[in-house]
Motif scaffolding. Structure first.
Motif, PDB file in Angstrom:
ATOM      1  N   HIS A   1       0.821  -1.197   0.000  1.00 49.82           N
ATOM      2  CA  HIS A   1       0.000   0.000   0.000  1.00 49.82           C
ATOM      3  C   HIS A   1       0.867   1.265   0.000  1.00 49.82           C
ATOM      4  CE1 HIS A   1      -3.285  -2.536   2.212  1.00 49.82           C
ATOM      5  NE2 HIS A   1      -3.211  -2.802   0.936  1.00 49.82           N
ATOM      6  N   SER A   2       0.210   2.408  -0.185  1.00 54.51           N
ATOM      7  CA  SER A   2       0.854   3.704   0.014  1.00 54.51           C
ATOM      8  C   SER A   2       0.586   4.167   1.447  1.00 54.51           C
ATOM      9  CB  SER A   2       0.307   4.740  -0.969  1.00 54.51           C
ATOM     10  OG  SER A   2       0.706   4.433  -2.292  1.00 54.51           O
ATOM     11  N   LEU A   3       1.436   5.060   1.936  1.00 50.89           N
ATOM     12  CA  LEU A   3       1.292   5.571   3.295  1.00 50.89           C
ATOM     13  C   LEU A   3       1.261   7.098   3.280  1.00 50.89           C
ATOM     14  CD1 LEU A   3       1.385   5.115   6.453  1.00 50.89           C
ATOM     15  CD2 LEU A   3       3.863   5.459   6.252  1.00 50.89           C
ATOM     16  N   ILE A   4       0.316   7.661   4.040  1.00 48.82           N
ATOM     17  CA  ILE A   4       0.295   9.094   4.324  1.00 48.82           C
ATOM     18  C   ILE A   4       0.637   9.247   5.795  1.00 48.82           C
ATOM     19  CG2 ILE A   4      -1.100  11.194   4.410  1.00 48.82           C
ATOM     20  CD1 ILE A   4      -2.855   9.918   2.195  1.00 48.82           C
ATOM     21  N   PHE A   5       1.702   9.974   6.076  1.00 48.14           N
ATOM     22  CA  PHE A   5       2.278  10.016   7.415  1.00 48.14           C
ATOM     23  C   PHE A   5       2.356  11.454   7.910  1.00 48.14           C
ATOM     24  CE2 PHE A   5       6.697   9.822   9.581  1.00 48.14           C
ATOM     25  CZ  PHE A   5       6.126   9.781  10.851  1.00 48.14           C
ATOM     26  N   PHE A   6       1.569  11.759   8.968  1.00 49.03           N
ATOM     27  CA  PHE A   6       1.645  13.067   9.610  1.00 49.03           C
ATOM     28  C   PHE A   6       2.793  13.040  10.617  1.00 49.03           C
ATOM     29  CE2 PHE A   6      -2.822  12.797   8.293  1.00 49.03           C
ATOM     30  CZ  PHE A   6      -2.952  13.988   7.607  1.00 49.03           C
ATOM     31  N   ASN A   7       3.888  13.690  10.271  1.00 49.06           N
ATOM     32  CA  ASN A   7       5.099  13.654  11.079  1.00 49.06           C
ATOM     33  C   ASN A   7       5.164  14.886  11.986  1.00 49.06           C
ATOM     34  OD1 ASN A   7       7.638  13.471  12.189  1.00 49.06           O
ATOM     35  ND2 ASN A   7       8.711  13.200  10.240  1.00 49.06           N
ATOM     36  N   THR A   8       4.980  14.664  13.295  1.00 45.57           N
ATOM     37  CA  THR A   8       5.050  15.774  14.256  1.00 45.57           C
ATOM     38  C   THR A   8       6.380  15.803  15.002  1.00 45.57           C
ATOM     39  OG1 THR A   8       3.752  14.373  15.760  1.00 45.57           O
ATOM     40  CG2 THR A   8       2.567  16.053  14.546  1.00 45.57           C
ATOM     41  N   LEU A   9       7.369  15.088  14.456  1.00 50.13           N
ATOM     42  CA  LEU A   9       8.773  15.207  14.856  1.00 50.13           C
ATOM     43  C   LEU A   9       9.055  14.776  16.297  1.00 50.13           C
ATOM     44  CD1 LEU A   9       9.527  18.657  13.131  1.00 50.13           C
ATOM     45  CD2 LEU A   9       9.909  16.358  12.209  1.00 50.13           C
ATOM     46  N   ASN A  10       8.200  13.904  16.856  1.00 48.91           N
ATOM     47  CA  ASN A  10       8.527  13.341  18.163  1.00 48.91           C
ATOM     48  C   ASN A  10       9.337  12.060  17.978  1.00 48.91           C
ATOM     49  OD1 ASN A  10       6.622  11.054  17.896  1.00 48.91           O
ATOM     50  ND2 ASN A  10       5.068  12.652  18.017  1.00 48.91           N
ATOM     51  N   GLU A  11       9.739  11.428  19.054  1.00 52.94           N
ATOM     52  CA  GLU A  11      10.630  10.274  18.968  1.00 52.94           C
ATOM     53  C   GLU A  11      10.000   9.110  18.205  1.00 52.94           C
ATOM     54  OE1 GLU A  11      13.435   7.515  21.921  1.00 52.94           O
ATOM     55  OE2 GLU A  11      12.215   9.146  22.752  1.00 52.94           O
ATOM     56  N   LEU A  12       8.715   8.845  18.460  1.00 49.92           N
ATOM     57  CA  LEU A  12       8.035   7.756  17.751  1.00 49.92           C
ATOM     58  C   LEU A  12       7.944   8.066  16.260  1.00 49.92           C
ATOM     59  CD1 LEU A  12       6.481   5.085  17.723  1.00 49.92           C
ATOM     60  CD2 LEU A  12       4.405   6.366  18.317  1.00 49.92           C
ATOM     61  N   ASP A  13       7.620   9.319  15.929  1.00 49.01           N
ATOM     62  CA  ASP A  13       7.517   9.695  14.522  1.00 49.01           C
ATOM     63  C   ASP A  13       8.857   9.567  13.803  1.00 49.01           C
ATOM     64  OD1 ASP A  13       4.877  10.194  14.919  1.00 49.01           O
ATOM     65  OD2 ASP A  13       4.964  12.352  14.587  1.00 49.01           O
ATOM     66  N   LEU A  14       9.935   9.900  14.483  1.00 46.74           N
ATOM     67  CA  LEU A  14      11.254   9.776  13.860  1.00 46.74           C
ATOM     68  C   LEU A  14      11.611   8.311  13.624  1.00 46.74           C
ATOM     69  CD1 LEU A  14      13.200  12.548  15.825  1.00 46.74           C
ATOM     70  CD2 LEU A  14      12.227  12.665  13.515  1.00 46.74           C
ATOM     71  N   LEU A  15      11.165   7.428  14.529  1.00 46.35           N
ATOM     72  CA  LEU A  15      11.349   5.983  14.320  1.00 46.35           C
ATOM     73  C   LEU A  15      10.534   5.528  13.113  1.00 46.35           C
ATOM     74  CD1 LEU A  15      12.366   3.167  15.185  1.00 46.35           C
ATOM     75  CD2 LEU A  15      10.392   3.046  16.732  1.00 46.35           C
TER      76      LEU A  15
END
Length: 300
Positions: free
Chosen positions: A219-233
């Motif tokens: 699939h494709s992914l749409i990712f809202f990145n709020t730059l916290n540790e989990l998002d960076l992982l």
């Protein structure tokens, strides 16, 4: 028609902001000091979710975004107010929202007798199957209230955004409370227009087995990145498991402002997906069931 509605989007929003009595809306919203339910359907569900978020933070009150139908089943005695969000102001969801003893408010470009009307100006009516300006105008009014009617940030955000997309059928959406109005817009727009099949993941739920889906399907992914540790992982790991990753990156430290920024971007992302599939968000080939169900006003 899609191109016309996007080309007029900023103009329509800005005209509404300039000609709406923002001080009156501010006065009415400031008086809400007790637990409040907020309802909306379709594009207005994006608006109701945003208003619930803003009132919770700015007015320091308990709020809940809820479907009009759910007000018939939920015990609502703990709440004192109800705000119906509706572009037209006269659909069955609005009528259903007010079938109780809560103090009623209506956020709309129309007004109703006997209701506390939060009325915003609309002159150039949008003709579109998918709500664009009819979603973004009230969302902008809500952000204006949050910002004490300072429109500087709104002016900074309101512009066109470009995305490179593939012709994939399924889009998984990685989101959370900080981006919930944007993910609601993506989910409802993809379903109502038929441009793609959305699957929305809560970011922490994804840690508990939901990654299995992308392991088996491309699939494709749409990712809202709020730059916290989990998002960076996620930023490091997720591209390994998806056909392509579309990343929307936080620009503002305030999640109320940032979710509005994500919403505007999400509109242009849906435009890019529709164009890739040679479809028109404003003129959708919809199911014949739509007309039969849209005007339903029986028992729910």
């Amino acid at each position: 028609m899609q191109e016309e509605n996007f080309s007029k989007l900023k103009e329509r929003v800005w005209e509404s902001l300039e000609k709406t009595d923002l001080k009156n809306i501010q006065r009415l919203l400031q008086e809400i000091k007790e637990p409040t339910l907020i309802t909306g359907v379709g594009g207005s569900r994006v608006v109701s979710a945003y208003l619930a978020k803003v009132l919770n933070k700015k007015n320091k009150i308990i709020t809940e975004d809820i479907s009009p139908r759910d007000t018939l089943y939920k015990d609502i005695q703990a709440y004192k107010n109800i705000i119906a969000c509706s572009y037209s102001g006269n659909n069955y969801g609005v009528k259903t929202s007010f079938k109780n003893n809560l103090k009623p408010y209506l956020l709309s470009h129309n007004s109703l007798d006997g209701i506390n009307n939060l009325t915003y100006f609309v002159k150039d009516i949008e003709h579109s199957f998918i709500s664009l300006s009819s979603t973004l105008i009230p969302a902008s009014i809500i952000l204006a209230y949050y910002l004490d009617n300072d429109l500087t940030i709104i002016e900074d955000i309101l512009k066109e955004y470009q995305f490179n997309v593939t012709n994939n059928l399924v889009y998984e959406i990685m989101s959370g409370y900080e981006s919930n109005i944007s993910s609601k817009f993506l989910e409802s727009t993809m379903v109502e227009s038929g441009i793609a099949i959305p699957i929305v993941h809560d970011k922490y739920d994804y840690c508990h087995g939901r990654s299995t889906l992308s392991y088996h399907y491309n699939h494709s992914l749409i990712f809202f990145n709020t730059l916290n540790e989990l998002d960076l992982l996620y930023k490091e790991e997720l591209p390994k498991y998806y056909a392509n990753t579309i990343e929307l990156v936080q620009k503002y430290n305030d999640n109320i402002i940032n979710d509005y920024y994500f919403l505007v971007q999400s509109m242009y992302l849906c435009k890019a997906i529709a164009e890739k599939k040679k479809m028109d968000l404003s003129k959708v080939k919809y199911s014949p069931l739509v007309r039969k169900l849209y005007y339903y006003e029986g028992k729910m």
